[in-house]
Design a protein around this motif. Structure first.
Motif, PDB file in Angstrom:
ATOM      1  N   VAL A  23      69.564  11.305 -51.263  1.00 57.14           N
ATOM      2  CA  VAL A  23      70.565  12.139 -50.578  1.00 57.14           C
ATOM      3  C   VAL A  23      71.675  11.298 -49.927  1.00 57.14           C
ATOM      4  N   SER A  26      70.813   5.533 -47.219  1.00 54.29           N
ATOM      5  CA  SER A  26      71.187   4.116 -47.142  1.00 54.29           C
ATOM      6  C   SER A  26      72.698   3.944 -47.207  1.00 54.29           C
ATOM      7  N   THR A  27      73.358   4.794 -47.988  1.00 51.67           N
ATOM      8  CA  THR A  27      74.825   4.754 -48.038  1.00 51.67           C
ATOM      9  C   THR A  27      75.400   5.053 -46.655  1.00 51.67           C
ATOM     10  N   ILE A  39      70.122  -1.338 -49.620  1.00 53.80           N
ATOM     11  CA  ILE A  39      70.582  -1.180 -51.005  1.00 53.80           C
ATOM     12  C   ILE A  39      70.624   0.296 -51.395  1.00 53.80           C
ATOM     13  N   PRO A  42      71.802   5.278 -57.749  1.00 54.26           N
ATOM     14  CA  PRO A  42      71.746   6.708 -58.102  1.00 54.26           C
ATOM     15  C   PRO A  42      70.380   7.114 -58.634  1.00 54.26           C
ATOM     16  N   LYS A  43      69.325   6.600 -58.067  1.00 51.46           N
ATOM     17  CA  LYS A  43      67.967   6.931 -58.495  1.00 51.46           C
ATOM     18  C   LYS A  43      67.113   7.151 -57.247  1.00 51.46           C
ATOM     19  N   PRO A  44      66.088   8.020 -57.347  1.00 49.18           N
ATOM     20  CA  PRO A  44      65.223   8.228 -56.170  1.00 49.18           C
ATOM     21  C   PRO A  44      64.349   7.015 -55.864  1.00 49.18           C
ATOM     22  N   THR A  46      64.747   4.394 -53.943  1.00 47.64           N
ATOM     23  CA  THR A  46      65.368   3.070 -53.933  1.00 47.64           C
ATOM     24  C   THR A  46      64.873   2.294 -52.712  1.00 47.64           C
ATOM     25  N   THR A  47      64.956   2.918 -51.549  1.00 50.56           N
ATOM     26  CA  THR A  47      64.525   2.264 -50.312  1.00 50.56           C
ATOM     27  C   THR A  47      63.005   2.324 -50.198  1.00 50.56           C
ATOM     28  N   GLY A  69      62.939   7.803 -49.043  1.00 49.15           N
ATOM     29  CA  GLY A  69      63.053   9.244 -49.269  1.00 49.15           C
ATOM     30  C   GLY A  69      61.692   9.922 -49.220  1.00 49.15           C
ATOM     31  N   ASN A 128      75.529  15.853 -46.458  1.00 50.80           N
ATOM     32  CA  ASN A 128      76.233  14.729 -47.083  1.00 50.80           C
ATOM     33  C   ASN A 128      76.866  15.127 -48.420  1.00 50.80           C
ATOM     34  N   LYS A 129      77.696  14.250 -48.906  1.00 55.49           N
ATOM     35  CA  LYS A 129      78.340  14.362 -50.228  1.00 55.49           C
ATOM     36  C   LYS A 129      79.308  15.548 -50.288  1.00 55.49           C
ATOM     37  N   ALA A 160      79.136  10.186 -46.852  1.00 52.95           N
ATOM     38  CA  ALA A 160      78.735   8.811 -46.537  1.00 52.95           C
ATOM     39  C   ALA A 160      79.528   7.829 -47.395  1.00 52.95           C
TER      40      ALA A 160
END
Ligand code: GTP
Ligand code: MG
Length: 306
Positions: A23, A26-27, A39, A42-44, A46-47, A69, A128-129, A160
């Motif tokens: 979502v 991190s951004t 970091i 565009p993938k779930p 990541t963190t 997430g 967001n977005k 973000a």
């Protein structure tokens, strides 16, 4: 005397960023700090760790906590990620619950809301977005739906990516922070050691350059980090661990092309982070099923903080 030397009270506190995968948590952390601390991809999923970004001014210090997430975890490894995120909820002064404007009604959000209901902490619904919304009118029914689900402190639409709305979010947040000390020195940006940030930047390139299961099978460890002041250079060796031989072959690529590209892109970011020339040596190692091995999980820095 307060740290800002004035009669105005110094405010400080912790803000947890939670939400479904992808979502933009991190951004948003990076946008708030104007630095790349966490970091993004565009993938779930990541963190994978709790990552603190520290914003200090004369009047306040906010410690933003980025989290993995929240999703329906089916294995031990993902349960650790979700636990890491959920345990953050009870340890912060303010919560940002992020949803994405174009796709806000994710099934997992009801599970997140159940967990928000258990803590007595102010929650901002951060939508967001919004740069992807052709028509901002779409926000109204979305807010009305969420209003019936939780007593949110406020609804804050942001991007973000572009920074739109982020200052408003920050201003509203500061007002809620308690009076408190400066927990970290004013030039601290994160609690993460440089080695961790370097390993993460390498992992990010794997997320960007490779598909399907490979990014999820990867863990990165920095083995050596040597400053060579006479050459104004830092020599870094890192190992990319994968779970299977087939993944190792894909990661290295034809004639080593893929590994070379990962190294090239990572080095650019690492040099920007460290402000120094960097020599980066990358190795790939198969560590069979590391995601199922509690000892390896802990060695790679993944442990439940719940
Ligand atoms: N258009 C647009 N894209 C965004 C925005 N914020 C984030 N993104 C993109 O969304 C994707 C996911 O962003 P992340 O910041 O990695 O998301 P996350 O919530 O940290 O994801 P996990 O760590 O996997 O839970 C990336 O491709 C970002 O560039 C935004 O405001 N607008
Ligand atoms: Mg993230």
């Amino acid at each position: 005397m307060t740290p800002n030397g004035s009669a105005k009270p110094f405010r400080s506190g912790y803000v947890g960023l939670v939400g479904a995968p992808n979502v933009g948590k991190s951004t948003l952390l990076n946008q708030l700090l104007q630095e790349k601390i966490s970091i993004t991809a565009p993938k779930p999923q990541t963190t994978r760790n709790r990552i603190m970004g520290i914003l200090t001014t004369e009047d306040f210090q906010v410690i933003f906590v980025d989290t993995p997430g929240i999703h329906r975890a089916r294995d031990q490894f993902n349960k650790i990620l979700v636990d890491t995120a959920l345990s953050t909820l009870s340890e912060v002064d303010v919560i940002y619950f992020l949803v994405e404007a174009p796709d806000a009604d994710r099934e997992i959000n009801s599970f997140i809301l159940e967990n928000l209901a258990r803590v007595n902490t102010p929650v901002f619904l951060v939508i967001n977005k919004i740069d992807l919304l052709p028509n901002k009118q779409a926000l109204l029914p979305l807010m009305a739906r969420f209003q019936s689900l939780h007593a949110f402190q406020a609804f804050i639409p942001i991007s973000a990516l572009t920074g739109d709305g982020v200052q408003t979010l920050l201003d509203e947040t500061i007002g809620l922070l308690p009076e408190g000390p400066r927990y970290y020195p004013e030039d601290y940006l994160t609690d993460q050691p440089e080695r961790f940030l370097v390993a993460e930047l390498i992992r990010e390139k794997v997320f960007h350059l490779l598909r399907e299961e490979i990014p999820y099978a990867v863990a990165v460890v920095v083995d050596t980090f040597t400053e060579v002041p006479e050459r104004n250079r830092i020599d870094i060796e890192a190992t990319i661990h994968v779970e299977k031989d087939s993944q190792k072959a894909i990661l290295i690529g034809k004639k080593g092309q893929m590994l070379k590209e990962i190294g090239k892109q990572a080095r650019t970011d690492i040099e920007a982070l460290l402000g120094s020339h960097v020599f980066l040596g990358l190795f790939v190692r198969v560590q069979k099923n590391w995601r199922k091995d509690m000892r390896m999980l802990s060695e790679f820095g993944y442990r439940s903080e719940g």
